[in-house]
Design a protein around this motif. Structure first.
Motif, PDB file in Angstrom:
ATOM      1  N   GLU A 156      28.096  57.495  -4.017  1.00 27.76           N
ATOM      2  CA  GLU A 156      27.103  57.437  -2.934  1.00 27.76           C
ATOM      3  C   GLU A 156      25.692  57.248  -3.504  1.00 27.76           C
ATOM      4  O   GLU A 156      24.777  58.030  -3.204  1.00 27.76           O
ATOM      5  N   PRO A 157      25.466  56.225  -4.312  1.00 19.31           N
ATOM      6  CA  PRO A 157      24.200  56.104  -5.045  1.00 19.31           C
ATOM      7  C   PRO A 157      22.983  55.827  -4.184  1.00 19.31           C
ATOM      8  O   PRO A 157      21.865  56.135  -4.591  1.00 19.31           O
ATOM      9  N   THR A 158      23.166  55.236  -3.001  1.00 17.99           N
ATOM     10  CA  THR A 158      22.006  54.896  -2.169  1.00 17.99           C
ATOM     11  C   THR A 158      21.736  55.941  -1.101  1.00 17.99           C
ATOM     12  O   THR A 158      20.959  55.696  -0.183  1.00 17.99           O
ATOM     13  N   SER A 159      22.370  57.097  -1.209  1.00 19.58           N
ATOM     14  CA  SER A 159      22.115  58.177  -0.258  1.00 19.58           C
ATOM     15  C   SER A 159      20.625  58.528  -0.247  1.00 19.58           C
ATOM     16  O   SER A 159      20.044  58.832  -1.280  1.00 19.58           O
ATOM     17  N   GLY A 160      20.007  58.459   0.916  1.00 22.70           N
ATOM     18  CA  GLY A 160      18.580  58.786   1.023  1.00 22.70           C
ATOM     19  C   GLY A 160      17.647  57.602   0.850  1.00 22.70           C
ATOM     20  O   GLY A 160      16.440  57.752   1.014  1.00 22.70           O
ATOM     21  N   LEU A 161      18.179  56.419   0.503  1.00 20.69           N
ATOM     22  CA  LEU A 161      17.331  55.242   0.332  1.00 20.69           C
ATOM     23  C   LEU A 161      17.196  54.496   1.652  1.00 20.69           C
ATOM     24  O   LEU A 161      18.126  54.440   2.452  1.00 20.69           O
ATOM     25  N   ASP A 162      16.027  53.879   1.864  1.00 18.69           N
ATOM     26  CA  ASP A 162      15.853  53.074   3.064  1.00 18.69           C
ATOM     27  C   ASP A 162      16.504  51.707   2.853  1.00 18.69           C
ATOM     28  O   ASP A 162      16.872  51.344   1.728  1.00 18.69           O
ATOM     29  N   PRO A 163      16.667  50.916   3.924  1.00 13.48           N
ATOM     30  CA  PRO A 163      17.363  49.620   3.799  1.00 13.48           C
ATOM     31  C   PRO A 163      16.742  48.677   2.780  1.00 13.48           C
ATOM     32  O   PRO A 163      17.464  47.926   2.112  1.00 13.48           O
ATOM     33  N   LEU A 164      15.414  48.703   2.631  1.00 19.20           N
ATOM     34  CA  LEU A 164      14.767  47.836   1.652  1.00 19.20           C
ATOM     35  C   LEU A 164      15.187  48.206   0.236  1.00 19.20           C
ATOM     36  O   LEU A 164      15.485  47.341  -0.596  1.00 19.20           O
ATOM     37  N   MET A 165      15.235  49.505  -0.058  1.00 18.81           N
ATOM     38  CA  MET A 165      15.632  49.942  -1.391  1.00 18.81           C
ATOM     39  C   MET A 165      17.131  49.724  -1.631  1.00 18.81           C
ATOM     40  O   MET A 165      17.556  49.493  -2.757  1.00 18.81           O
ATOM     41  N   GLU A 166      17.917  49.792  -0.550  1.00 18.00           N
ATOM     42  CA  GLU A 166      19.345  49.478  -0.684  1.00 18.00           C
ATOM     43  C   GLU A 166      19.512  48.025  -1.128  1.00 18.00           C
ATOM     44  O   GLU A 166      20.383  47.699  -1.942  1.00 18.00           O
ATOM     45  N   LYS A 167      18.667  47.141  -0.607  1.00 21.04           N
ATOM     46  CA  LYS A 167      18.723  45.723  -0.990  1.00 21.04           C
ATOM     47  C   LYS A 167      18.342  45.557  -2.465  1.00 21.04           C
ATOM     48  O   LYS A 167      18.950  44.768  -3.189  1.00 21.04           O
ATOM     49  N   VAL A 168      17.327  46.309  -2.902  1.00 20.68           N
ATOM     50  CA  VAL A 168      16.930  46.263  -4.315  1.00 20.68           C
ATOM     51  C   VAL A 168      18.094  46.715  -5.191  1.00 20.68           C
ATOM     52  O   VAL A 168      18.385  46.106  -6.237  1.00 20.68           O
ATOM     53  N   PHE A 169      18.762  47.772  -4.766  1.00 23.68           N
ATOM     54  CA  PHE A 169      19.921  48.265  -5.516  1.00 23.68           C
ATOM     55  C   PHE A 169      20.992  47.182  -5.620  1.00 23.68           C
ATOM     56  O   PHE A 169      21.562  46.959  -6.696  1.00 23.68           O
ATOM     57  N   GLN A 170      21.276  46.501  -4.513  1.00 21.89           N
ATOM     58  CA  GLN A 170      22.292  45.455  -4.518  1.00 21.89           C
ATOM     59  C   GLN A 170      21.943  44.350  -5.509  1.00 21.89           C
ATOM     60  O   GLN A 170      22.804  43.848  -6.240  1.00 21.89           O
ATOM     61  N   GLU A 171      20.673  43.978  -5.556  1.00 18.53           N
ATOM     62  CA  GLU A 171      20.241  42.918  -6.461  1.00 18.53           C
ATOM     63  C   GLU A 171      20.471  43.315  -7.914  1.00 18.53           C
ATOM     64  O   GLU A 171      20.932  42.498  -8.726  1.00 18.53           O
ATOM     65  N   HIS A 172      20.176  44.554  -8.242  1.00 15.95           N
ATOM     66  CA  HIS A 172      20.340  44.992  -9.628  1.00 15.95           C
ATOM     67  C   HIS A 172      21.806  45.263  -9.966  1.00 15.95           C
ATOM     68  O   HIS A 172      22.201  45.147 -11.135  1.00 15.95           O
TER      69      HIS A 172
END
Length: 309
Positions: A156-172
């Motif tokens: 659950e690495p994106t727990s607490g992240l907003d949608p914009l930061m979730e997109k950044v996570f996906q890119e990396h």
């Protein structure tokens, strides 16, 4: 292809509760592997066994070719783990935590670290006690993504992240895959896994009930075909076509549930009635997941993952 994670017949019990009931899991080198299941299915227990935090009661497991219970210290230098609720040292800054974790993993790429800090919009000078939940997650993600380890275990690495930061996570995450590193990604966000994963495993009541690529799993379910026809066909007639599992009328549109192998034949039949508009959609990961949970799990089989080890 080498197996970075290989678990066979894992069993774990907490008193009278069976958390893992013969679980089999294989993760290949260089892939992003989605690990799916609701709370209580056995995901967190599996990850604890893989990390050497608890010992299984039965079965075998290897991580990077080693036994995680016997070689936990050596293995933790070769992997990065991000839990769903990160706890930081309150008096250390985010940057100090990132550097500390990097040293434990054999070093960190300073250039990559700085780019990740910028991408995740994280101020590394603040102390851990002042970070929100989302920013604590960012600290752990930056430390993991900037490290040069062959395996990332993300729970659950994106727990607490907003949608914009979730997109950044996906890119990396895409970059991590391009580097040939391996990722075990456990997530409740099915769209996140669908975008990132090469293969997925669905766990239910401590067992893997389906595993494979999305293409593999989609062959086990139905394709949705929605057509607007110039010469309408009765849904009762369409329901009798070979390969059609169900048919219904939605205003002027005919909606069919079709076996994947029969889609071509069904489209030919629709074509003879004159197609004005057509939507042919394979099942989403959410539909594949829910197909394993349509019937309620027997309360006696439910797993309580919060049982203390």
């Amino acid at each position: 292809m080498a197996h970075v994670i290989e678990a066979t017949g894992l069993i774990k019990k907490f008193g009278a509760t069976t958390a893992l009931d013969g679980l089999d899991l294989t993760v290949h080198e260089g892939e992003v592997h989605g690990f799916l299941g609701p709370n209580g299915a056995g995901k967190s227990t599996t990850i604890r066994v893989l990390l050497g935090l608890i010992r299984s009661d039965g079965g075998t497991v290897t991580l990077l070719g080693q036994d995680p219970w016997k070689h936990a210290t050596e293995l933790h230098r070769q992997l990065a783990y991000v839990p769903g609720d990160v706890v930081l040292w309150p008096n250390l800054t985010g940057g100090e935590v990132i550097d500390l974790l990097g040293r434990l993993r054999g070093g960190i790429d300073a250039g990559k670290r700085d780019k990740l800090l910028e991408a995740f919009e994280l101020d590394p000078t603040k102390q851990g006690r002042s970070y929100s939940k989302g920013n604590r997650q960012k600290v752990a993600l930056v430390a993991a993504l900037a490290s040069d380890v062959p395996l990332l275990v993300l729970d659950e690495p994106t727990s607490g992240l907003d949608p914009l930061m979730e997109k950044v996570f996906q890119e990396h995450l895409t970059q991590v895959r391009a580097e040939g590193r391996t990722v075990l990604l456990s997530s409740h966000i099915l769209s996140e896994v669908e975008t990132a994963a090469d293969r997925v495993s669905i766990v239910r009541a401590g067992r893997i009930v389906d595993s494979g690529t999305l293409t593999d799993l989609r062959h086990l379910t139905r394709t949705s075909v929605t057509a607007t026809l110039t010469r309408p066909v009765a849904q009762t007639e369409a329901a009798q076509w070979p390969g059609v599992d169900a048919a219904r009328q939605d205003r002027e549109r005919l909606v069919l549930s079709v076996e994947s192998s029969a889609v071509g034949d069904v489209l030919q039949r629709l074509g003879s009635h004159g197609i004005e508009a057509l939507i042919c959609q394979p099942p989403t990961l959410e539909e594949l997941f829910l197909s394993q949970y349509r019937d309620a799990i027997d309360p006696g089989q439910k797993v309580e993952e919060e049982v203390s080890a």
